[in-house]
Design a protein around this motif. Structure first.
Motif, short mmCIF file in Angstrom:
data_model
loop_
_atom_site.label_atom_id
_atom_site.label_comp_id
_atom_site.label_asym_id
_atom_site.label_seq_id
_atom_site.Cartn_x
_atom_site.Cartn_y
_atom_site.Cartn_z
N ASN A 114 47.57 6.15 -15.45
CA ASN A 114 46.69 7.12 -14.79
C ASN A 114 45.34 6.56 -14.36
O ASN A 114 44.56 7.27 -13.72
CB ASN A 114 46.43 8.32 -15.73
N LEU A 115 45.05 5.32 -14.74
CA LEU A 115 43.75 4.73 -14.41
C LEU A 115 43.91 3.40 -13.68
O LEU A 115 44.82 2.63 -14.00
CB LEU A 115 42.94 4.50 -15.69
N PRO A 116 43.02 3.10 -12.74
CA PRO A 116 43.06 1.81 -12.05
C PRO A 116 42.41 0.72 -12.90
O PRO A 116 41.33 0.22 -12.59
CB PRO A 116 42.25 2.08 -10.77
N LEU A 117 43.05 0.36 -14.01
CA LEU A 117 42.45 -0.57 -14.96
C LEU A 117 42.18 -1.94 -14.35
O LEU A 117 41.31 -2.67 -14.81
CB LEU A 117 43.35 -0.72 -16.19
N ASP A 118 42.93 -2.29 -13.32
CA ASP A 118 42.72 -3.58 -12.67
C ASP A 118 41.36 -3.65 -11.98
O ASP A 118 40.86 -4.74 -11.68
CB ASP A 118 43.84 -3.86 -11.66
N LYS A 119 40.73 -2.51 -11.77
CA LYS A 119 39.41 -2.47 -11.13
C LYS A 119 38.30 -2.18 -12.14
O LYS A 119 37.15 -1.99 -11.77
CB LYS A 119 39.40 -1.40 -10.04
N MET A 120 38.66 -2.12 -13.43
CA MET A 120 37.70 -1.82 -14.49
C MET A 120 37.55 -3.03 -15.41
O MET A 120 38.41 -3.90 -15.45
CB MET A 120 38.16 -0.59 -15.28
N GLN A 121 36.46 -3.06 -16.15
CA GLN A 121 36.22 -4.17 -17.07
C GLN A 121 36.87 -3.83 -18.41
O GLN A 121 36.40 -2.96 -19.14
CB GLN A 121 34.72 -4.43 -17.25
#
Length: 310
Positions: A133-140
């Motif tokens: 559900n989250l764009p983790l690839d764009k988060m730290q």
């Protein structure tokens, strides 16, 4: 300075803080606890933690506190309380979500996780769950291991078994009688069963000169020593796997309802199945221990090392 913040009530806030406190203190970093619940403040003060505690009931209190903390660098969050927004609006600080022992439940609240600068997750399993559900690839993101499992880590287990009973039926009573003949450890979590009282069981041990150890709660040392853990589904904890012990689970329901991890363990439904389990037929769980608990991150103390670098 960094803050370990909770906007939760007394019970939940205390559990969150208690989960991480030793790791924060072990780093010798300059940190303080921030709470927003007066009962929680009183409880923490009564424990003489030798750690600074700030109480900020209102958003105005937070502003006053932050105006006086000239060296504040980061705020760590253990849950997604709606009141976190009063802290998150201060963009000059780094906001880091670290979850808690309840991360599996808390991680269901995904939208608010986007508000944090960093997410420190316990394992690849938690990462994959959130990535749906989250764009983790764009988060730290950082993987730090499941902190709660650290207390069970042991470089060498003993030739001991740990039996854990959360309830009893005819099958489990037979397993209990089997366990009583050993010199292993037995934890009885169900003290109101229809078969015996804990006091009666203690008397039985004494009168028969049996050497097994009885307890009503699971101590960390029991997990550290055991090379085999026998439990029922209700008492199973994934932390039991941290030392690659043989884990055998009593499961009497439909196999299709087993969760992903339990499917890879040994389990029994009858006493005969329990007796037929080969003690040497240990399931190789190294990959699962890493996937669910992040054992390598715990061994390398990644969480504390990252704290020191803030």
């Amino acid at each position: 300075m960094i803050l370990l913040a909770t906007c939760e009530n007394e019970k939940l806030g205390f559990n969150h803080i208690n989960y991480f406190l030793n790791d924060f203190k072990s780093t010798k970093i300059d940190f303080a606890i921030l709470v927003r619940n007066e009962k929680l403040l009183k409880k923490l003060n009564s424990l003489n933690l030798e750690t600074k505690i700030f109480y900020t009931k209102s958003a105005e209190n937070i502003e006053e506190l932050f105006n006086g903390l000239k060296n504040l660098k980061a705020i760590f969050y253990m849950s997604n309380s709606s009141k976190n927004i009063h802290l998150l609006r201060y963009n000059e600080y780094k906001h880091i979500f670290i979850g808690s022992k309840y991360s599996k439940r808390d991680s269901k609240v995904t939208n608010m996780l986007k508000a944090y600068d960093e997410l420190w997750l316990q394992s690849r399993a938690e990462y994959n769950k959130l990535a749906v559900n989250l764009p983790l690839d764009k988060m730290q993101i950082s993987l730090v291991g499941k902190i709660g499992a650290k207390e069970y880590l042991s470089k060498k287990t003993k030739d001991k078994s740990l039996y854990i009973f959360s309830s009893f039926d005819d099958v489990q009573m037979k397993v209990l009688r089997y366990a009583l003949k050993s010199n292993d450890t037995i934890v009885i979590k169900d003290n109101e069963n229809n078969y015996f009282t804990f006091a009666e069981l203690q008397d039985y041990l004494k009168s028969n000169n049996l050497e097994c150890k009885l307890d009503t709660s699971i101590q960390a040392q029991y997990i550290k020593e055991a090379n085999k853990i026998i439990c029922d589904e209700a008492s199973f904890n994934e932390d039991f796997l941290i030392n690659n012990a043989q884990v055998i689970v009593y499961y009497k329901n439909n196999d299709n309802k087993l969760n992903d991890l339990l499917k890879h363990l040994q389990f029994y439904k009858t006493y005969d199945e329990f007796l037929s389990i080969d003690n040497n037929d240990k399931v190789a769980l190294g990959n699962f221990v890493e996937y669910y608990l992040g054992k390598s991150f715990l061994l390398n103390d990644i969480f504390c090392n990252k704290l020191k670098k803030i």
